[in-house]
Every structure is written in structure tokens, then in C-alpha cells.
Design a protein around this motif. Structure first.
Motif, mmCIF file in Angstrom:
data_model
loop_
_atom_site.group_PDB
_atom_site.id
_atom_site.type_symbol
_atom_site.label_atom_id
_atom_site.label_comp_id
_atom_site.label_asym_id
_atom_site.label_seq_id
_atom_site.Cartn_x
_atom_site.Cartn_y
_atom_site.Cartn_z
ATOM 1 N N MET A 39 126.388 0.163 2.630
ATOM 2 C CA MET A 39 125.374 0.414 3.633
ATOM 3 C C MET A 39 124.342 1.376 3.065
ATOM 4 N N SER A 40 123.090 1.023 3.187
ATOM 5 C CA SER A 40 122.032 1.879 2.671
ATOM 6 C C SER A 40 121.235 2.465 3.831
ATOM 7 N N LEU A 41 120.391 3.413 3.501
ATOM 8 C CA LEU A 41 119.565 4.035 4.529
ATOM 9 C C LEU A 41 118.492 3.086 5.041
ATOM 10 N N ILE A 42 117.970 2.260 4.176
ATOM 11 C CA ILE A 42 116.901 1.345 4.547
ATOM 12 C C ILE A 42 117.388 -0.081 4.338
ATOM 13 N N GLU A 43 117.443 -0.835 5.422
ATOM 14 C CA GLU A 43 117.850 -2.236 5.350
ATOM 15 C C GLU A 43 116.600 -3.100 5.188
ATOM 16 N N VAL A 44 116.600 -3.962 4.197
ATOM 17 C CA VAL A 44 115.455 -4.827 3.926
ATOM 18 C C VAL A 44 115.833 -6.263 4.247
ATOM 19 N N ASN A 45 114.973 -6.913 5.010
ATOM 20 C CA ASN A 45 115.164 -8.325 5.317
ATOM 21 C C ASN A 45 114.437 -9.133 4.245
ATOM 22 N N TRP A 46 115.187 -9.618 3.264
ATOM 23 C CA TRP A 46 114.588 -10.353 2.150
ATOM 24 C C TRP A 46 114.290 -11.800 2.506
ATOM 25 N N ARG A 47 114.809 -12.275 3.625
ATOM 26 C CA ARG A 47 114.571 -13.653 4.052
ATOM 27 C C ARG A 47 114.095 -13.668 5.508
ATOM 28 N N PRO A 48 112.861 -13.208 5.751
ATOM 29 C CA PRO A 48 112.367 -13.197 7.137
ATOM 30 C C PRO A 48 112.109 -14.612 7.635
ATOM 31 N N ASN A 49 112.395 -14.829 8.916
ATOM 32 C CA ASN A 49 112.126 -16.153 9.479
ATOM 33 C C ASN A 49 110.661 -16.235 9.915
ATOM 34 N N ASN A 50 110.256 -17.399 10.392
ATOM 35 C CA ASN A 50 108.852 -17.627 10.728
ATOM 36 C C ASN A 50 108.374 -16.737 11.871
ATOM 37 N N LYS A 51 109.242 -16.480 12.838
ATOM 38 C CA LYS A 51 108.868 -15.617 13.958
ATOM 39 C C LYS A 51 108.594 -14.191 13.473
ATOM 40 N N GLN A 52 109.421 -13.693 12.582
ATOM 41 C CA GLN A 52 109.211 -12.351 12.039
ATOM 42 C C GLN A 52 107.932 -12.292 11.201
ATOM 43 N N LEU A 53 107.655 -13.338 10.451
ATOM 44 C CA LEU A 53 106.428 -13.365 9.644
ATOM 45 C C LEU A 53 105.192 -13.427 10.532
ATOM 46 N N HIS A 54 105.273 -14.152 11.633
ATOM 47 C CA HIS A 54 104.145 -14.192 12.566
ATOM 48 C C HIS A 54 103.945 -12.813 13.202
ATOM 49 N N GLY A 55 105.045 -12.153 13.552
ATOM 50 C CA GLY A 55 104.955 -10.789 14.072
ATOM 51 C C GLY A 55 104.371 -9.832 13.045
ATOM 52 N N PHE A 56 104.735 -10.015 11.785
ATOM 53 C CA PHE A 56 104.162 -9.208 10.703
ATOM 54 C C PHE A 56 102.651 -9.406 10.637
ATOM 55 N N GLY A 57 102.191 -10.639 10.805
ATOM 56 C CA GLY A 57 100.756 -10.907 10.799
ATOM 57 C C GLY A 57 100.042 -10.214 11.946
ATOM 58 N N LYS A 58 100.635 -10.252 13.137
ATOM 59 C CA LYS A 58 100.040 -9.559 14.290
ATOM 60 C C LYS A 58 99.981 -8.053 14.060
ATOM 61 N N ILE A 59 101.080 -7.502 13.576
ATOM 62 C CA ILE A 59 101.135 -6.057 13.335
ATOM 63 C C ILE A 59 100.139 -5.656 12.257
ATOM 64 N N ALA A 60 100.009 -6.465 11.224
ATOM 65 C CA ALA A 60 99.048 -6.153 10.152
ATOM 66 C C ALA A 60 97.628 -6.121 10.703
ATOM 67 N N LEU A 61 97.280 -7.080 11.549
ATOM 68 C CA LEU A 61 95.940 -7.117 12.126
ATOM 69 C C LEU A 61 95.680 -5.872 12.978
ATOM 70 N N ILE A 62 96.602 -5.565 13.875
ATOM 71 C CA ILE A 62 96.413 -4.429 14.781
ATOM 72 C C ILE A 62 96.438 -3.105 14.012
ATOM 73 N N ALA A 63 97.426 -2.944 13.133
ATOM 74 C CA ALA A 63 97.572 -1.674 12.414
ATOM 75 C C ALA A 63 96.382 -1.420 11.495
ATOM 76 N N LEU A 64 95.952 -2.408 10.769
ATOM 77 C CA LEU A 64 94.833 -2.190 9.853
ATOM 78 C C LEU A 64 93.517 -1.989 10.608
ATOM 79 N N ALA A 65 93.366 -2.608 11.768
ATOM 80 C CA ALA A 65 92.173 -2.361 12.581
ATOM 81 C C ALA A 65 92.167 -0.921 13.095
ATOM 82 N N VAL A 66 93.304 -0.443 13.560
ATOM 83 C CA VAL A 66 93.399 0.940 14.053
ATOM 84 C C VAL A 66 93.192 1.927 12.915
ATOM 85 N N ILE A 67 93.806 1.667 11.766
ATOM 86 C CA ILE A 67 93.650 2.563 10.614
ATOM 87 C C ILE A 67 92.193 2.627 10.186
ATOM 88 N N SER A 68 91.522 1.481 10.127
ATOM 89 C CA SER A 68 90.120 1.499 9.710
ATOM 90 C C SER A 68 89.252 2.217 10.737
#
Length: 139
Positions: free
Chosen positions: A1-30
Motif C-alpha cells: 500500500m502506498s501513500l498515493i494510489e494511481v489509476n493507470w487504467r482509467p475508464n472512459n467516464k473518468q477520462l471524460h471527468g478529467f476533461g471537464k476538470i481540466a477545462l474548469i481548473a485551467l480556466a480558473v487558474i488563468s
């Protein structure tokens, strides 16, 4: 067990969520960089464009989004590991260890772990609850 768990095989729903988060987070950061730090507008729009590109790729091609996702994970994982170990070490050595030392110096034993050779038992007496009506008088 490690401190940080990495999902090396994300499913399509997680990848779509990653896309949404990237759009919102990078817009807020900018926006924050533009308003607080005075970042030039073309650089702020470039950051938003990167977020928009990741979002569009999550709608069109999950393979491309998976490559971006895993690339970012590989790039940021070492930083996360170092920071987590530094924070845990700082928490232990700057807070817990001095607190434990102070407790030991003043003789505080909240768990009552000291050996008492004259004690017949280490059992602590406990009064039973008065009855179910006490649940209606919680305060």
C-alpha cells in the motif's frame, strides 16, 4: 500500500471527468493569474485553450485523453511523493514528537499505561446509562 494510489487504467467516464476538470481548473487558474498576478491576456487565453483542448479530446478520443492523463500523472507523481513525505515528516517532527516529549516531561499519561504494582486490577468502572429517556435530552 502506498501513500498515493494511481489509476493507470482509467475508464472512459473518468477520462471524460478529467476533461471537464481540466477545462474548469485551467480556466480558473488563468483567471486568477490574470487578475491577481497581472498575467498578459494572450497567456491567460493560452492556458484556457489548453484546458479546452483537453476537454475536446475527452469528447472525441479517449486514447489521446488517456495519453495526456498518464503523461500528467507521470510528470506530477514524483512531486506529489516528495511533498507528501516532507509534509508527513514535518508534521511528525515539528508537532507530534515535541508534544510527546512535553507530555513525557510533565508526566501526563492520558491512556493510563503506567504500571501500578499495588493495583488489584486495571479495570475502570463505568456507570451504565440511566435509561432511554436520556436520548430525548441530548443537550
Amino acid at each position: 500500500m502506498s501513500l498515493i494510489e494511481v489509476n493507470w487504467r482509467p475508464n472512459n467516464k473518468q477520462l471524460h471527468g478529467f476533461g471537464k476538470i481540466a477545462l474548469i481548473a485551467l480556466a480558473v487558474i488563468s483567471l486568477v493569474l490574470y487578475l491577481v498576478k497581472g498575467l498578459e491576456i494572450q497567456w491567460a487565453l493560452a492556458i484556457v485553450a489548453v484546458g479546452f483542448t483537453i476537454f475536446v479530446s475527452s469528447l472525441i478520443s479517449f486514447k489521446l485523453t488517456r495519453v495526456i492523463y498518464l503523461g500528467l500523472i507521470v510528470a506530477t507523481l514524483p512531486v506529489g511523493l516528495v511533498v507528501s513525505f516532507i509534509l508527513l515528516a514535518a508534521f511528525y517532527f515539528l508537532l507530534l514528537a515535541p508534544l510527546g516529549l512535553v507530555f513525557r516531561l510533565i508526566g501526563r499519561d492520558p491512556l493510563r499505561r503506567k504500571f501500578d504494582s499495588g493495583a488489584e486490577s486495571y479495570w475502570l468502572t463505568h456507570d451504565p446509562p440511566q435509561g432511554p429517556e436520556r436520548y430525548f435530552r441530548q443537550f
